[in-house]
Design an enzyme around this catalytic site. Structure first.
Site, mmCIF file in Angstrom:
data_model
loop_
_atom_site.group_PDB
_atom_site.id
_atom_site.type_symbol
_atom_site.label_atom_id
_atom_site.label_comp_id
_atom_site.label_asym_id
_atom_site.label_seq_id
_atom_site.Cartn_x
_atom_site.Cartn_y
_atom_site.Cartn_z
ATOM 1 N N GLU A 63 0.828 -1.214 0.000
ATOM 2 C CA GLU A 63 0.000 0.000 0.000
ATOM 3 C C GLU A 63 0.854 1.253 0.000
ATOM 4 O O GLU A 63 0.930 1.954 0.997
ATOM 5 C CB GLU A 63 -0.849 0.052 1.268
ATOM 6 N N CYS A 119 0.407 32.832 12.380
ATOM 7 C CA CYS A 119 0.791 33.344 13.697
ATOM 8 C C CYS A 119 1.301 32.247 14.621
ATOM 9 O O CYS A 119 0.655 31.900 15.601
ATOM 10 C CB CYS A 119 -0.387 34.076 14.310
HETATM 11 C C1 PLP Z 1 0.088 5.591 5.937
HETATM 12 C C2 PLP Z 1 -0.126 4.199 5.564
HETATM 13 C C3 PLP Z 1 0.290 3.731 4.320
HETATM 14 C C4 PLP Z 1 1.057 4.582 3.338
HETATM 15 O O1 PLP Z 1 2.279 4.979 3.836
HETATM 16 P P1 PLP Z 1 3.335 5.740 2.888
HETATM 17 O O2 PLP Z 1 4.456 6.060 3.806
HETATM 18 O O3 PLP Z 1 2.655 6.969 2.384
HETATM 19 O O4 PLP Z 1 3.694 4.813 1.794
HETATM 20 C C5 PLP Z 1 0.002 2.419 3.992
HETATM 21 N N1 PLP Z 1 -0.650 1.608 4.841
HETATM 22 C C6 PLP Z 1 -1.069 2.035 6.061
HETATM 23 C C7 PLP Z 1 -1.791 1.113 6.943
HETATM 24 C C8 PLP Z 1 -0.813 3.330 6.469
HETATM 25 O O5 PLP Z 1 -1.203 3.730 7.670
#
Ligand code: PLP
Length: 436
Positions: free
Chosen positions: A290, A361
């Site tokens: 992901e 600010c």
């Molecule tokens: C934030 C997150 C991602 C993506 O992370 P990146 O550092 O943007 O690649 C993928 N999976 C989960 C569960 C996340 O919390």
């Protein structure tokens, strides 16, 4: 500053992105402005898809929407055939409204609300990633009411201390996310999910941190996870089909950052998983990742106009810009570092140390501490900050009643509005004048 994708210096000596002159962009769309290099996003996704393939198991790539999410971005993700990760009802709703196929959506979060779970089940999303025990009862109740069965993964924490900034590290034995692989009752949780008539238990999910440069951490995590899968199979006869390794692949922000090309990292993960699959023979079928930042990070740049330059008695020089922590809170939040330039002086190497500060600010309203800009930088110049594609627009705020800047996608000499710049009217949208 380092340029990515289609960014280059054009014949006028100005920075252009996607074939569009940034001076023109600033004029037409006003500053601050987020500019997204569409072609760079597309080619990055293509590279990832090509590298993340195996003949031994299925692979899936989901774009982590929290990095940068608009309906236009969702359309792009859909056209590229990726899945989509969401973390809230708002993101789910955006995906639904953008017409994204919900069968390719995954829902995360450490405290999913009942109404978010209801939305997810109703829309028929692919997977809910279960964070904790309390959530199981919520999912079962919703599924029972709706007469549906929901596929889930369990977010586990393999205890890998990824070498990254403290605040964005999400794995370790005290993390707020997931359940530790070393917690004894994890087995009971898996049993409960596996036996539930309302739940299809598919496997495990992990996300070991953000902005990770060493692929070894992913390998260590895979190692721990496969050992556990083997144990589950041997002790309980439970077969885990799916492992999701999350995101967190590091990108270049500033001089000294040297991330391995994403396709190499993904190939290493594939090769290692194939070895694990052969070694254990436990019916493993699907590997997912992901990425968020590594898809959009380098593709985004922010344009600002310089409004003032202040030399302090203490010897520090500030360059003031017309945005700040309201459009990029990352420096204030976790000391993120960036590179900047002046769009018509990109090759001017006669620079000096400056601090790029916003107009809000707060003393902490800084975009770059001790950065470099040409000595010739003056009021009215357009400053560009690189690698702002991830976690800037999505973390923007209305502090000081700043309007949220516009977002344009540029490609082949054309700029398309992805989000129009807010107006002052927009700021009052939900205000009510009530009787005093
Ligand atoms: C934030 C997150 C991602 C993506 O992370 P990146 O550092 O943007 O690649 C993928 N999976 C989960 C569960 C996340 O919390």
């Amino acid at each position: 500053m380092k340029l990515f994708g289609t960014a280059k210096i054009n014949e006028k000596g100005n920075l252009s992105i996607g074939g569009v002159d940034t001076i023109e962009l600033a004029k037409e769309f006003k500053t601050p402005l987020y500019v997204m290099d569409q072609e760079l996003i597309e080619t990055t996704i293509d590279k990832m898809k090509e590298a993340f393939q195996s003949s031994r198991f299925k692979t899936r790539i989901a774009y982590a929407g929290k990095a940068f999410l608009t309906t236009g971005m969702i359309k792009l993700v859909e056209s590229k055939g990726l899945d989509l990760d969401v973390v809230s009802g708002g993101e789910l709703y955006t995906a639904h409204k953008a017409g994204f196929p919900m069968k390719r959506v995954h829902l995360h979060g450490n405290n999913k609300l009942v109404n978010e779970i209801e939305m997810a089940v109703e829309y028929g999303i692919d997977t809910i990633v279960v964070d904790n025990e309390d959530e199981i009862a919520k999912i079962e109740k919703v599924c029972k009411e709706k007469g549906k069965k929901q596929a889930v993964l369990v977010r586990i924490d393999p205890g890998i201390e990824a070498h990254t900034h403290h605040y964005i590290k999400t794995s370790g034995l005290t993390s707020k996310f997931g359940i530790s692989l070393f917690q004894e009752n994890l087995i009971d949780i898996v049993k409960r999910l596996n036996d539930s008539p309302y739940i299809e238990f598919k496997g495990f999910h992990t996300h070991i941190g953000s902005q990770i440069f060493q692929s070894a951490f992913f390998i260590f995590a895979l190692d721990e996870i496969f050992k556990y899968l083997d144990r589950l199979k041997k002790e309980l006869g439970i077969v885990v089909h799916t492992v999701n390794m999350g995101g967190g692949f590091g990108v270049y922000y500033k001089n000294g950052d040297d991330p391995k090309p994403i396709e190499e990292v993904l190939s290493e993960i594939i090769t290692y998983t194939e070895a694990m699959e052969i070694k254990y023979q436990i019916g493993f079928k699907e590997l997912c990742i992901e990425p968020g930042r590594s898809i959009v990070g380098n593709a985004g740049t922010t344009l600002y106009e310089v409004g003032g330059i202040k030399e302090t008695v203490g010897g520090k020089t500030y360059v003031f810009i017309d945005g700040g922590m309201s459009d990029n809170i990352r420096t204030a939040l976790y000391q993120a570092e960036y590179e900047a330039g002046v769009v018509n002086k990109m090759e001017d190497t006669d620079t000096r140390d400056v601090t790029l500060a916003g107009k809000l600010c707060e003393s902490g309203d800084i975009i770059i501490q001790n950065g470099k800009l040409p000595k010739s930088t003056k009021v009215g110049d357009i400053v560009v900050v690189g690698t702002t594609g991830a976690y800037c627009y999505t973390m923007s705020s209305h502090y000081n009643r700043m309007v949220t800047p516009g977002v344009v996608f540029v490609k082949d000499g054309k700029a398309k509005v992805a989000v129009r710049r807010e107006s002052y009217e927009d700021l009052l949208r939900n205000d009510e004048i009530f009787e005093l």
